[in-house]
Design a protein around this motif. Structure first.
Motif, PDB file in Angstrom:
ATOM      1  N   GLU A 167      -4.827 -10.517   1.159  1.00 28.04           N
ATOM      2  CA  GLU A 167      -6.217 -10.893   1.382  1.00 28.04           C
ATOM      3  C   GLU A 167      -6.895 -11.308   0.079  1.00 28.04           C
ATOM      4  O   GLU A 167      -6.729 -10.663  -0.953  1.00 28.04           O
ATOM      5  N   CYS A 202       0.814  -1.226   0.000  1.00 32.67           N
ATOM      6  CA  CYS A 202       0.000   0.000   0.000  1.00 32.67           C
ATOM      7  C   CYS A 202       0.840   1.266   0.000  1.00 32.67           C
ATOM      8  O   CYS A 202       0.307   2.368   0.203  1.00 32.67           O
ATOM      9  N   THR A 228     -14.861  -4.954   3.744  1.00 30.75           N
ATOM     10  CA  THR A 228     -13.835  -5.775   4.377  1.00 30.75           C
ATOM     11  C   THR A 228     -12.445  -5.268   4.045  1.00 30.75           C
ATOM     12  O   THR A 228     -11.562  -5.203   4.911  1.00 30.75           O
ATOM     13  N   ASN A 229     -12.231  -4.900   2.797  1.00 25.50           N
ATOM     14  CA  ASN A 229     -10.935  -4.386   2.392  1.00 25.50           C
ATOM     15  C   ASN A 229     -10.592  -3.107   3.155  1.00 25.50           C
ATOM     16  O   ASN A 229      -9.446  -2.892   3.557  1.00 25.50           O
ATOM     17  N   ARG A 268      -9.300  -4.091   6.676  1.00 24.08           N
ATOM     18  CA  ARG A 268      -8.107  -4.937   6.825  1.00 24.08           C
ATOM     19  C   ARG A 268      -6.860  -4.336   6.197  1.00 24.08           C
ATOM     20  O   ARG A 268      -5.752  -4.483   6.730  1.00 24.08           O
ATOM     21  N   GLN A 269      -7.005  -3.678   5.073  1.00 19.38           N
ATOM     22  CA  GLN A 269      -5.854  -3.109   4.378  1.00 19.38           C
ATOM     23  C   GLN A 269      -5.073  -2.103   5.235  1.00 19.38           C
ATOM     24  O   GLN A 269      -3.830  -2.076   5.177  1.00 19.38           O
ATOM     25  N   VAL A 298     -10.185  -2.715  -4.698  1.00 14.62           N
ATOM     26  CA  VAL A 298     -11.266  -3.499  -4.113  1.00 14.62           C
ATOM     27  C   VAL A 298     -12.205  -2.543  -3.388  1.00 14.62           C
ATOM     28  O   VAL A 298     -11.822  -1.920  -2.400  1.00 14.62           O
ATOM     29  N   PRO A 350      -9.953 -11.222  -2.201  1.00 16.18           N
ATOM     30  CA  PRO A 350     -11.110 -10.315  -2.279  1.00 16.18           C
ATOM     31  C   PRO A 350     -12.396 -10.989  -1.824  1.00 16.18           C
ATOM     32  O   PRO A 350     -12.669 -12.145  -2.171  1.00 16.18           O
ATOM     33  N   CYS A 371      -0.057  -6.986   1.367  1.00 15.07           N
ATOM     34  CA  CYS A 371      -1.460  -7.373   1.444  1.00 15.07           C
ATOM     35  C   CYS A 371      -1.640  -8.715   0.740  1.00 15.07           C
ATOM     36  O   CYS A 371      -1.189  -8.878  -0.386  1.00 15.07           O
TER      37      CYS A 371
END
Length: 379
Positions: free
Chosen positions: A309, A260, A285-286, A289-290, A281, A311, A307
């Motif tokens: 995760e 990021c 949720t993104n 968590r991001q 995304v 999607p 990252c």
């Protein structure tokens, strides 16, 4: 870094502020938000809030006690208009903030229809103010046209149908959510028709007509659909115009490395505005968590975590909880492994080279959760 500024006061920005404190940053924390509201939850805007079952207080993501604990300076109702990294300043429409680090969390804005004009009765749905205006208009409407059958458009259509309105959904693609493939897209389409919603696919919108207030939606095949209210749900554009000339790399959002980081010292991006690994995304949720990864890399001033995760999206439509995880390709094979499409209650799995790469569920949360855990972290 003595000062870190989070630009964007929605879910991703709030999550970043929480992470900064949780990960030990004890300096000056400034949170800039272009809306006058404290952070609130957006998913209910198209559902319970639009139905009048929830009000603004029910959507709050934080309270006075947490805001006190964060020890942040909140600059709400203020627009960021530039970023001067050489001077170490975030430029606002009413001044500047001297800063050593920046978290970009400015999200996205709804796309508009070409030639949309300023007709009354035409809405997009992104903010609580958008939802309040739409809710008021629906109170005196009979015919609603929703342009776009993605998740937001479908949820609005579902809500309008629950309000007893005459609803038409227009989708330019041959079926809603075509990325799911023909069979699963058909399953999503059937939810509309099962509940008396008219679904017109494969026809574009060329304009709107009316005298001060919208009366018709004009289609590319020469026909028109009557409307008292029109809701535009044709996607979003990442909010990056304020970063032009800043040196922050821009593409489909803020172009970031896997952690990021936005290619410049002490600048990270999170949420809908962040393009990580070539993907943005746009989901709740993104946004939660991001920020943990982004903040860790920001404070370390290096890439210490990426990252990874898978999607994940969900949507509530017509009483059905739709959940999807993974990234699927047209060449992937899909199979229903539980339930049946005809019953609108099933689980489907996509496979690629003998590996599961995606899962879709209608009202099968337990099985979905189990299968989601088996997907590769990066698909």
């Amino acid at each position: 870094m003595k000062t870190i500024t989070v630009v964007g006061a929605s879910l991703a920005g709030l999550s970043a502020a929480r992470e900064l404190r949780a990960q030990g940053f004890d300096g000056r924390l400034v949170i800039v938000g272009d809306e006058p509201h404290q952070p609130y939850d957006r998913p209910p805007l198209s559902k319970d809030f639009l139905l009048g079952r929830a009000e603004e207080a029910d959507l709050a993501l934080t309270d006075a006690a947490e805001r006190c604990a964060l020890e942040a300076e909140w600059l709400l109702g203020v627009h960021a208009s530039g970023l001067d990294l050489a001077a170490g300043e975030v430029v606002l429409d009413n001044g500047t903030v001297r800063t050593d680090g920046v978290v970009i969390a400015t999200g996205a804005r709804p796309r508009m229809l070409a030639g949309q004009g300023n007709l009354n009765g035409v809405h997009t749905l992104r903010t609580i103010d958008d939802a309040l205006a739409l809710r008021a208009d629906l109170d005196r409407a009979e015919r609603v046209v929703v342009v776009g059958a993605g998740f937001i458009g479908a949820e609005v259509a579902s809500t309008c149908a629950a309000r007893g309105l005459n609803v038409t959904v227009l989708e330019a693609a041959p079926k809603p959510l075509p990325g799911l493939g023909d069979e699963m897209a058909s399953a999503c389409a059937s939810l509309h028709t099962d509940h008396g919603v008219r679904l017109l696919c494969g026809t574009g919108v060329v304009g709107l007509s009316g005298d001060h207030r919208v009366r018709e939606v004009l289609l590319s095949d020469g026909s028109a659909v009557e409307a008292d209210v029109v809701v535009i749900g044709v996607g979003v554009i990442p909010t990056t115009s304020w970063l032009q000339g800043s040196g922050v790399p821009l593409g489909n959002g803020v172009v970031c490395d896997p952690g990021c980081r936005a290619g410049l010292a002490n600048v990270v991006a999170v949420g809908d505005v962040a393009s990580v690994g070539g993907h943005r995304v746009e989901h709740w949720t993104n946004a939660t968590r991001q920020p943990r990864v982004a903040v860790r890399n920001l404070l370390a001033d290096s890439l210490v975590e990426s990252c990874a995760e898978t999607p994940y999206f969900w949507s509530d439509q017509y009483g059905v909880r739709i959940q999807f995880a993974g990234r699927v390709l047209p060449s992937d094979k899909v199979e229903v492994v539980e339930g049946s499409i005809e019953d609108r209650s099933f689980v489907a799995v996509w496979r690629r080279e003998n590996s599961d790469v995606g899962v879709l569920a209608f009202n099968h949360t337990k099985t979905f959760t189990r299968l989601r855990r088996t997907l590769p972290r990066a698909v």
